[in-house]
Design an enzyme around this catalytic site. Structure first.
Site, mmCIF file in Angstrom:
data_model
loop_
_atom_site.group_PDB
_atom_site.id
_atom_site.type_symbol
_atom_site.label_atom_id
_atom_site.label_comp_id
_atom_site.label_asym_id
_atom_site.label_seq_id
_atom_site.Cartn_x
_atom_site.Cartn_y
_atom_site.Cartn_z
ATOM 1 N N CYS A 117 49.565 62.436 47.880
ATOM 2 C CA CYS A 117 48.561 62.105 46.989
ATOM 3 C C CYS A 117 47.306 61.869 47.492
ATOM 4 O O CYS A 117 46.234 62.182 46.554
ATOM 5 C CB CYS A 117 49.003 60.557 46.263
ATOM 6 S SG CYS A 117 48.432 59.338 47.237
ATOM 7 N N ASP A 367 50.597 34.172 66.102
ATOM 8 C CA ASP A 367 51.391 34.588 67.304
ATOM 9 C C ASP A 367 51.064 34.443 68.574
ATOM 10 O O ASP A 367 51.714 34.132 69.494
ATOM 11 C CB ASP A 367 51.563 36.324 67.195
ATOM 12 C CG ASP A 367 52.343 36.628 66.132
ATOM 13 O OD1 ASP A 367 53.361 36.292 65.879
ATOM 14 O OD2 ASP A 367 52.011 37.981 65.818
ATOM 15 N N GLU A 1268 62.930 62.918 42.978
ATOM 16 C CA GLU A 1268 63.626 61.677 43.214
ATOM 17 C C GLU A 1268 64.840 61.459 43.916
ATOM 18 O O GLU A 1268 64.993 60.484 44.748
ATOM 19 C CB GLU A 1268 64.071 61.186 41.917
ATOM 20 C CG GLU A 1268 62.907 61.139 40.563
ATOM 21 C CD GLU A 1268 63.744 60.950 39.368
ATOM 22 O OE1 GLU A 1268 63.980 59.966 39.000
ATOM 23 O OE2 GLU A 1268 64.129 61.990 38.906
HETATM 24 C C1 LIG Z 1 46.227 42.050 57.661
HETATM 25 C C2 LIG Z 1 46.377 41.038 58.648
HETATM 26 C C3 LIG Z 1 47.468 40.870 59.120
HETATM 27 C C4 LIG Z 1 47.532 39.842 60.229
HETATM 28 N N1 LIG Z 1 48.654 39.716 60.953
HETATM 29 C C5 LIG Z 1 48.917 38.656 61.925
HETATM 30 C C6 LIG Z 1 49.941 38.742 62.806
HETATM 31 O O1 LIG Z 1 50.684 39.520 62.719
HETATM 32 N N2 LIG Z 1 50.053 37.707 63.550
HETATM 33 C C7 LIG Z 1 49.103 36.744 63.814
HETATM 34 O O2 LIG Z 1 49.155 36.069 64.439
HETATM 35 N N3 LIG Z 1 48.093 36.877 62.943
HETATM 36 C C8 LIG Z 1 47.797 37.909 62.050
HETATM 37 N N4 LIG Z 1 46.778 37.785 61.375
HETATM 38 C C9 LIG Z 1 45.697 36.739 61.245
HETATM 39 C C10 LIG Z 1 44.594 36.944 62.276
HETATM 40 O O3 LIG Z 1 45.173 37.082 63.794
HETATM 41 C C11 LIG Z 1 43.479 36.140 62.313
HETATM 42 O O4 LIG Z 1 43.104 36.215 60.763
HETATM 43 C C12 LIG Z 1 42.489 36.303 63.264
HETATM 44 O O5 LIG Z 1 42.840 36.058 64.486
HETATM 45 C C13 LIG Z 1 41.218 35.477 62.927
HETATM 46 O O6 LIG Z 1 40.017 35.748 63.759
HETATM 47 P P1 LIG Z 1 38.817 36.218 62.863
HETATM 48 O O7 LIG Z 1 37.808 36.476 64.122
HETATM 49 O O8 LIG Z 1 39.001 36.933 62.062
HETATM 50 O O9 LIG Z 1 38.320 34.786 62.301
HETATM 51 P P2 LIG Z 1 37.196 34.455 61.325
HETATM 52 O O10 LIG Z 1 38.152 34.738 60.107
HETATM 53 O O11 LIG Z 1 35.979 34.999 61.484
HETATM 54 O O12 LIG Z 1 37.337 32.849 61.356
HETATM 55 C C14 LIG Z 1 38.384 32.003 61.299
HETATM 56 C C15 LIG Z 1 38.082 30.658 61.539
HETATM 57 O O13 LIG Z 1 37.647 30.207 62.822
HETATM 58 C C16 LIG Z 1 36.546 29.522 62.871
HETATM 59 N N5 LIG Z 1 35.951 30.083 64.409
HETATM 60 C C17 LIG Z 1 35.942 31.283 64.670
HETATM 61 N N6 LIG Z 1 35.322 31.442 65.759
HETATM 62 C C18 LIG Z 1 35.007 30.132 66.126
HETATM 63 C C19 LIG Z 1 34.387 29.660 67.378
HETATM 64 N N7 LIG Z 1 33.969 30.446 68.190
HETATM 65 N N8 LIG Z 1 34.372 28.182 67.277
HETATM 66 C C20 LIG Z 1 34.786 27.621 66.196
HETATM 67 N N9 LIG Z 1 35.305 28.048 65.280
HETATM 68 C C21 LIG Z 1 35.373 29.513 65.189
HETATM 69 C C22 LIG Z 1 35.845 29.860 61.539
HETATM 70 O O14 LIG Z 1 34.897 28.841 61.357
HETATM 71 C C23 LIG Z 1 36.889 30.171 60.782
HETATM 72 O O15 LIG Z 1 37.142 28.719 59.948
HETATM 73 C C24 LIG Z 1 46.795 38.923 60.245
HETATM 74 C C25 LIG Z 1 45.424 38.962 59.564
HETATM 75 C C26 LIG Z 1 45.259 40.068 58.627
HETATM 76 C C27 LIG Z 1 44.160 39.981 57.760
HETATM 77 S S1 FES Z 2 49.619 60.501 50.709
HETATM 78 FE FE1 FES Z 2 49.720 58.677 51.658
HETATM 79 S S2 FES Z 2 49.814 57.204 50.005
HETATM 80 FE FE2 FES Z 2 49.775 59.321 49.038
#
Ligand SMILES: Cc1cc2nc3c(=O)[nH]c(=O)nc-3n(C[C@H](O)[C@H](O)[C@H](O)COP(=O)(O)OP(=O)(O)OC[C@H]3O[C@@H](n4cnc5c(N)ncnc54)[C@H](O)[C@@H]3O)c2cc1C
Ligand code: FES
Ligand code: FES
Length: 1337
Positions: A117, A367, A1268
């Site tokens: 697709c 994790d 299918e």
């Molecule tokens: C699709 C998806 C899959 C995921 N799969 C997994 C997985 O398999 N296993 C797993 O463990 N996790 C998983 N996660 C979670 C992911 O690990 C966390 O969302 C990520 O580590 C958060 O980090 P960030 O930098 O994006 O945080 P942000 O979203 O930027 O911040 C998160 C929080 O931390 C605070 N913060 C950030 N930095 C600081 C700092 N320096 N000091 C004080 N506070 C701070 C912020 O104020 C906020 O409240 C997944 C997330 C997504 C979206």
């Molecule tokens: S070709 Fe990957 S979602 Fe359709």
């Protein structure tokens, strides 16, 4: 974006062009900005939560310290544009296009048939492209990690992987590189040894080489921006939120003091989804991305100090550098972290998420936190008041305020110590699938022993996934100090841990017994791991572990592997002219456009000036009366134009059974009650929250099939088919078994969510509908009825659909009508694109099924009698449920002749969203029940299942249960070839030998035959029409009534026209389909699209050729252009319609007989798996598929359909699980919670072979429809799993499970492999609590 306060300029680059945004809104993400502001629509929306990879782009940044440029992939949907200051963004449009040069990644993905697709394709391209920017010759391991975050619902990944692998130096032959032998080295696979068999689906020699010098350079201006000596604070004011990005730590701390409640956003992967899905709102957001202290790494002999701003991918790389430099015993924590960093989320999220953000989010299934916790890591925090060190311990993880950061504090870095002498650390996780899935339960465990002894001096166990926060078993650990590391301690530890960490029966997430079992199963793994290491250090000091129970077999996680295999098909006749494309593996006709992002989907169309966006308010009650709807607050919000309800429908508000807008009553959670039209989607969505609806609940609420049976709540009458005399037969048989099996539903998860644009015209109430639909005519009809105008005013256009699988047959009609009513009321064009969670909530999916059976059979396995009953959960409206139950009945016998058979079936009406058509349409459920009792009979007779299958299989020309004659010759051929290709018996023996050697891991193998009947039960459903024009320059325009869903119908139609008109494919163009060009179309479904539309195109072309015949015979050496011009000169029409009336079929339900199906597709699949009895994980080792495709019009397209359907089937039978609350609320509404197969879930070896020299006179060019059937072959994986489970149960002295419910999730597998650990976990009394989720089948 125009806001009152003065903002700084946001400067970044997109595809080499500078972007200056003077009004950057912190709430706007990069995906939105690319698509709507910059009009770069190649990057797609698939989920909005970072979990599907459709929006992948590359970001390049210059590191302020090293001055090196870092390229990394991200999911644009989670990147706030304000975070892009100083970054260069590269999108799919930036790397190549048909107008300039197609990039090698784009070319190989398209030519290697890695796109169907095309909706996932730009994301795939950008993931592979980013990998190549960093590693021009990537390893398989790097490819595994790269593709883990990108979902594809169509292809089954194998061709995508091959395209990626083609850049590795090791990719010499086909696809079978790596540790195993190349396929071409295997004698039997050498194509020359099978003259009519071909294994080459594309010409690798055509591929352009990768030339890194051609890539965009990092803009020098951005290099200069990094210098920035002033380090000034940047501020961006949005509509509701202000983004502040300080340049120094001092400024950051001051800001944090001033705005203690403002979050720090780094990766935005935790904060972003919370703001979007939980509607958390922050007026001020602080970005610490420019603070160098947060990115510093210090490595000393006591440990590593890692800046909190480093991404998880950077942490992984740092650990990979450090680990080999240190003695193994010092790297226990580092190795445990590294292990999880491979599978945590997908590559894009690991590139974005920061270590600090991860720790501070304290997600219950984090994790890393359990490992950091048991590893006694220290958080270095700072505030204006000074610096402080906080232990990352259980108090911190539980969120205790006295152990946490104060609001004004910032986490600067994390100290991770080297492990101590005689300290052992391990990490465990079990997720629904191997990669890109949140853990169900995870754990970090560490133990420290007294010098030279096994006496415990310190023990830490921290679990994730068993409570609202990460939890520590600290009390249990305390009690075990001083104990020796032996089995007694293990037993005691299990008991203590289960006592200390409890989970109520109603715990969110469900799976309570399983999760508790995992806790102690991990403990056992830890025990063995440590014992093994102790034994290595002191071989005489510890008891021997028998080989069978050895830790290596228990501990090793299944490897992450990529699929490889051979695809073979019939070579075209050497006499066929080279120009004739029929039978050749032609690339998808939009393949290159998919890969460059130029292929336009519904939401990619440009906005019209007065276009409005629609967001819907859906019912929160399963069954209730609507007392009132108050939209006043919503209407007062900025940008809101109108709120549309049932009262605004000028014509029919749907049928009484299925309303467009709920009227008086709601009958499921997720039913559309009203809709808000506004100037932006954000405004429309915000306003939906303000619509107040008062409900009065109505009883009963019917959720499950059992509820429906109890309340006699059905859709339509019972259907029944019968042959022979079952009562008599049951008297004669040796044995009888009775049982029931439950089969869960499935979400279509087409990558493009339901999408529709409605454009009212100025005159005569005309409307154009642009819709992602399999059934344009039905959509046209629904809109016409809703508006009360004739169909001739409505033109429904479908250019292409980003995956459908049955889910876009009926629902788009309803959604288009909802939008058309809004367009009619407001007088404006309406864009109505469902967000993923709304799509999953509102539209139903595959019908869950409850099958009950009573089977009579002889001791030799011959089945004499079967009495079967099916109930499906139809949801709240009829939709296609009656047809689905009919199909389940008609097709239930699958490949078997059961002389005395009765089957009855009924669709249940419940208060769930209405279930609908889904690839296979009842067959994957119904035939699954048959294979279940087939396996059960084998178990009862102590016979191998394949023998019982063979014994009961149709052997000669015979009749189906509906008395249609058919010849099973090719069924037997498929079965025998599959047996041979898979080396079934030798591999079965090897499996048994493996099982004798291994107690905790078991292998299973299964081979399943298939008879799939193609088509619809009515002749009129097969009719098709086409329109072919020849223009005077010789170019040809083809239109037909089929919809391009990714299945390659347009490619095949061009092949047909090319053959019939005897012109090259390049002369032929195929644009959109619409209801003005081809009226009264039938849904493109039931595997018949190419069959019937091919006949119509052929018919039109033949008409034209008849007209040209005299001209051609007069000038046989002329060119096509000459003939066409001559025809024009002679006033011969160069336009023709083509028509196919359909196959003659009929069904008489009174008599239970009918020749319903034009033909059958036969096939067989053999799958081998390995299961981990302690966790329930499984690995798909190998699958061999043989399919009777007759003569394939396009083997690449057909093999793509088989592999894609098989993969979807694999998901259906082993992975995909919809969870509903007892009140009918769907919990699983996004790809984080609902897992579809990702690249590492595909069998490591996947071979597909099309049977050669077969005929199908019924269909065009002797082809067959294969859309299918492959779905059901996924059940071979399920039955291989049950074979492995049976081996485990036999060894444990347990009775066989005769009917395992589908899907075979890790939970089901683990709980079926009952052992001393499952015995320790008390069973939940379901009467004592309201469970979080309930089965609905
Ligand atoms: C699709 C998806 C899959 C995921 N799969 C997994 C997985 O398999 N296993 C797993 O463990 N996790 C998983 N996660 C979670 C992911 O690990 C966390 O969302 C990520 O580590 C958060 O980090 P960030 O930098 O994006 O945080 P942000 O979203 O930027 O911040 C998160 C929080 O931390 C605070 N913060 C950030 N930095 C600081 C700092 N320096 N000091 C004080 N506070 C701070 C912020 O104020 C906020 O409240 C997944 C997330 C997504 C979206
Ligand atoms: S070709 Fe990957 S979602 Fe359709
Ligand atoms: S749309 Fe961004 S990851 Fe799915």
């Amino acid at each position: 974006m125009s806001h009152s306060k003065e903002s700084d300029e946001l400067v970044f680059f997109v595809n080499g062009r500078k972007v200056i945004e003077r009004n950057a809104d912190p709430e706007v993400n990069l995906l939105f900005y690319l698509r709507k502001t910059l009009r770069l629509t190649g990057t797609k929306y698939g989920c909005g939560g970072g979990a599907c990879g459709a929006c992948t782009v590359m970001i390049s940044r210059c590191d302020p310290v090293s001055k090196k440029i870092r390229h990394f992939s991200v999911t644009a949907c989670l990147v706030p544009i304000c975070s892009l200051y100083g970054a260069a963004v590269t999108t799919v449009e930036g790397i190549g296009s048909t107008k300039t040069r197609v990039h090698p990644v784009q070319e190989r993905l398209a030519k290697g048939h890695g796109t169907q697709c095309g909706f996932c394709t730009p994301g795939m391209v950008m993931s592979i492209y980013t990998l190549l920017r960093n590693h021009p010759e990537p390893s398989t391991e790097q490819l595994v990690e790269t593709l883990g975050g990108n979902l594809c619902r169509c292809t089954g990944y194998r061709p995508i992987v091959e395209s990626g692998k083609s850049f590795s130096p090791s990719s010499s032959c086909c696809k079978m590189n790596g540790e195993v032998k190349c396929c071409l080295d295997q004698e039997e696979n050498k194509p020359e040894n099978k003259s009519n068999v071909c294994t080459k689906l594309y010409e690798k020699e055509e591929f352009q080489p990768l030339d890194p010098t051609q890539e965009l350079i990092f803009p020098p201006e951005l290099m200069r921006m990094v210098e920035d000596p002033l380090k000034k604070v940047l501020t961006f004011h949005g509509e509701r939120t202000t983004w502040i990005a300080p340049g120094t730590l001092k400024d950051l701390l001051e800001l944090k003091m001033k705005h203690p409640n403002a979050p720090l956003v780094v990766g935005n992967t935790s904060l972003g989804p919370d703001m979007k899905f939980k509607e958390n709102f922050y007026p001020i957001i602080i970005s610490p991305a420019r603070i160098v202290e947060l990115f510093t790494v210090t490595n000393t002999n006591v440990g590593l100090t890692l800046g909190a701003g480093l991404s998880l991918a950077q942490v992984k790389d740092i650990l990979a550098d450090v680990i080999p430099q240190l003695p193994k015993e010092k790297t226990q924590i580092y190795r445990a972290l590294s292990k999880h960093l491979r599978t945590l989320a997908g590559q894009q999220i690991r590139n974005m998420a920061s270590l600090g953000g991860h720790i501070m989010s304290r997600l219950p299934t984090s994790d890393l936190n359990p490992i950091l916790g048991v590893g006694k890591c220290i958080l270095n925090v700072a505030s204006k008041e000074g610096i402080q060190q906080i232990p990352l311990n259980d108090h911190f993880l539980s969120g205790a305020t006295n152990a946490s950061l104060k609001p004004e504090q910032v986490l600067v870095s994390v100290f991770i110590p080297v492990s101590r002498k005689r300290e052992f650390v391990s990490a465990f996780r079990q997720a629904p699938c191997q990669q890109n899935a949140l853990a169900i339960v995870n754990a970090g465990m560490s133990v420290l022993f007294k010098d030279d002894t096994d006496t415990i001096t310190d023990l830490s166990i921290i679990y994730g996934g068993v409570g609202p926060t990460t939890v520590s078993a600290s009390k249990s650990c305390q009690k075990l100090i001083g104990r020796c590391w032996d089995e007694e301690t293990l037993k005691e530890a299990c008991r203590l841990v289960l006592d200390e960490i409890t989970l109520p029966g109603s715990a969110p997430g469900g799976m309570v017994e399983y999760r508790r079992t995992l806790m102690i199963s991990f403990l056992f793994k830890f025990y063995l791991d440590v014992l093994q290491q102790l034994k290595k250090r002191d071989p005489c000091g510890y008891p021997d572990i028998s080989k069978k129970f050895q830790a290596t077999s228990v501990l090793g996680d299944f490897p992450l592997t990529l699929p490889r295999g051979v695809q073979s098909f019939e070579r075209v006749d050497p006499q066929q002219t080279p120009q004739d494309p029929v039978g050749r593996p032609i690339m998808h006709h939009s393949g290159i456009k998919h890969a460059t992002g130029e292929a336009e989907f519904c939401d990619d169309m440009p906005l019209l000036t007065d276009e409005l966006f629609l967001a819907v308010v859906t019912s929160t009650r399963p069954h209730a009366r609507i007392i009132s709807i108050d939209a006043s607050e919503a209407l007062a919000l900025p940008g809101v134009v109108d709120v549309v309800t049932a009262q605004d429908v000028p014509g029919d508000n749907g049928s009484e059974e299925e309303r467009l807008y709920a009227q008086e009553e709601v009958i499921c959670v997720g039913q559309i009650v009203c809709a808000v039209a506004a100037d932006s989607y954000t405004h429309a969505k915000q306003a939906t929250e303000k619509v107040k609806i008062v409900y009065q609940d109505i009883k009963p609420v019917i959720v499950s099939i059992q509820d429906a049976i109890q309340h006699k709540s059905f859709i339509g009458p019972e259907k029944k088919l019968e042959q022979g005399n079952i009562e008599d037969a049951f008297q004669r048989v040796d044995q009888v078994i009775e049982g029931e099996v439950h089969f869960g539903g499935q979400e279509h998860f087409y990558m493009e969510t339901q999408s529709v644009r409605v454009v009212p015209k100025a005159e005569d109430k005309e409307m154009d509908i642009y819709v992602s639909s399999q059934d344009a005519a039905f959509t046209q009809e629904m809109v016409a009825y809703a508006l009360g105008i004739p169909k001739n005013r409505i033109n429904c256009h479908v250019k292409r659909v980003g995956g459908a699988f049955g889910g876009k047959s009926s629902k788009p009609g309803l959604l288009a009508a909802v939008a058309a009513v809004a367009a009619n009321k407001t007088g404006c064009p309406i864009r109505f694109i469902l967000e993923r969670e709304d799509d999953m909530l509102i539209t139903g999916g595959r019908h869950p099924l409850l099958g009950t059976y009573k089977i009579g059979f002889m001791n030799n396995g011959k089945i004499e009698a079967a009495d079967i009953e099916y109930h499906i959960n139809g949801g709240c409206t009829p939709d296609d449920s009656e047809l689905v139950i009919e199909y389940a009945l008609l097709k239930l016998e699958n490949a078997y002749k059961i002389p005395n058979l009765r089957v009855r079936g009924r669709a249940c009406r419940t208060n769930l969203p209405s279930n609908t058509a889904f690839r296979g349409f009842g067959f994957p459920q119904g035939a699954f029940v048959t294979e279940t009792w087939m396996t059960a009979v084998a178990a009862k007779c102590h016979l191998p299942p394949e023998k019982v299958r063979e014994l009961n299989m149709f052997k000669t020309i015979d009749r189906t249960i509906h008395k249609q004659e058919f010849d099973p010759k090719n069924l037997i051929r498929c079965w025998e070839k599959c047996m041979e290709d898979s080396s079934y018996y030798s591999r079965k023996k090897a499996t048994e030998e493996f099982n004798q050697q291994s107690y905790w891991k078991k292998r299973g193998i299964a081979i399943i035959p298939m008879k799939f009947s193609v088509g619809y039960p009515k002749t009129c459903y097969y009719q098709a029409a086409a329109l072919v024009h020849i223009y005077t320059d010789g170019s040809v325009l083809v239109a037909h009534g089929g919809v391009e869903l990714g299945q390659g119908i347009n490619t095949k139609m061009i092949q047909v026209a090319s053959r019939e008109l005897k012109i090259p494919m390049s002369y032929i163009h195929l644009g959109e389909m619409n209801t003005a060009t081809v009226p009264n179309t039938i849904a493109t479904a039931a595997s018949t699209g190419a069959d019937v539309n091919g006949r119509a195109v052929q018919n039109a072309c033949q008409t034209l050729m008849e007209r040209l015949k005299p001209i051609i015979s007069q000038s046989p050496n002329g060119t096509w252009e000459d003939w066409v011009n001559e025809a024009f000169a002679q006033s011969i029409s160069l336009s023709a319609t083509g028509y196919f009336r359909g196959y003659e079929v009929h069904m008489d339900w009174e008599k239970g007989e009918g020749d319903i199906y034009p033909y059958f597709v036969f096939g067989a699949a053999c799958s081998e798996v390995e299961i981990d009895c302690l966790t329930g994980a499984h690995k798909n080792i190998r699958t061999d598929i043989v399919m009777d495709a007759s003569f394939s019009i396009n083997p690449a397209v057909d093999i793509g359909q088989i592999e894609g359907a098989f993969t979807q089937g694999l998901g259906l039978y082993t992975l995909e699980e919809l969870k509903y609350s007892p009140d009918g609320v769907l919990h699983t509404r996004d790809p984080k919670q609902y897992k579809i197969p990702s690249v590492t879930d595909i069998p490591e070896e996947l071979h597909v072979s099309l049977l050669t020299t077969t005929q199908n006179p019924k269909a065009i060019y002797s082809s067959k429809g294969l859309g299918e059937s492959g779905m059901f072959l996924g059940s071979s994986v399920f039955f291989a799993i049950t074979d492995a489970v049976a081996a485990a149960r036999r060894e444990r002295g347990l009775a066989p499970i005769l009917a395992m419910d589908s899907p075979a999730t890790p939970e089901r597998i683990r709980m079926a492999c009952a052992d001393q650990f499952t015995d320790l976990v008390p069973q939940i009394d379901s009467k004592c609590c309201k469970p979080w989720s309930i089965p609905v089948a």
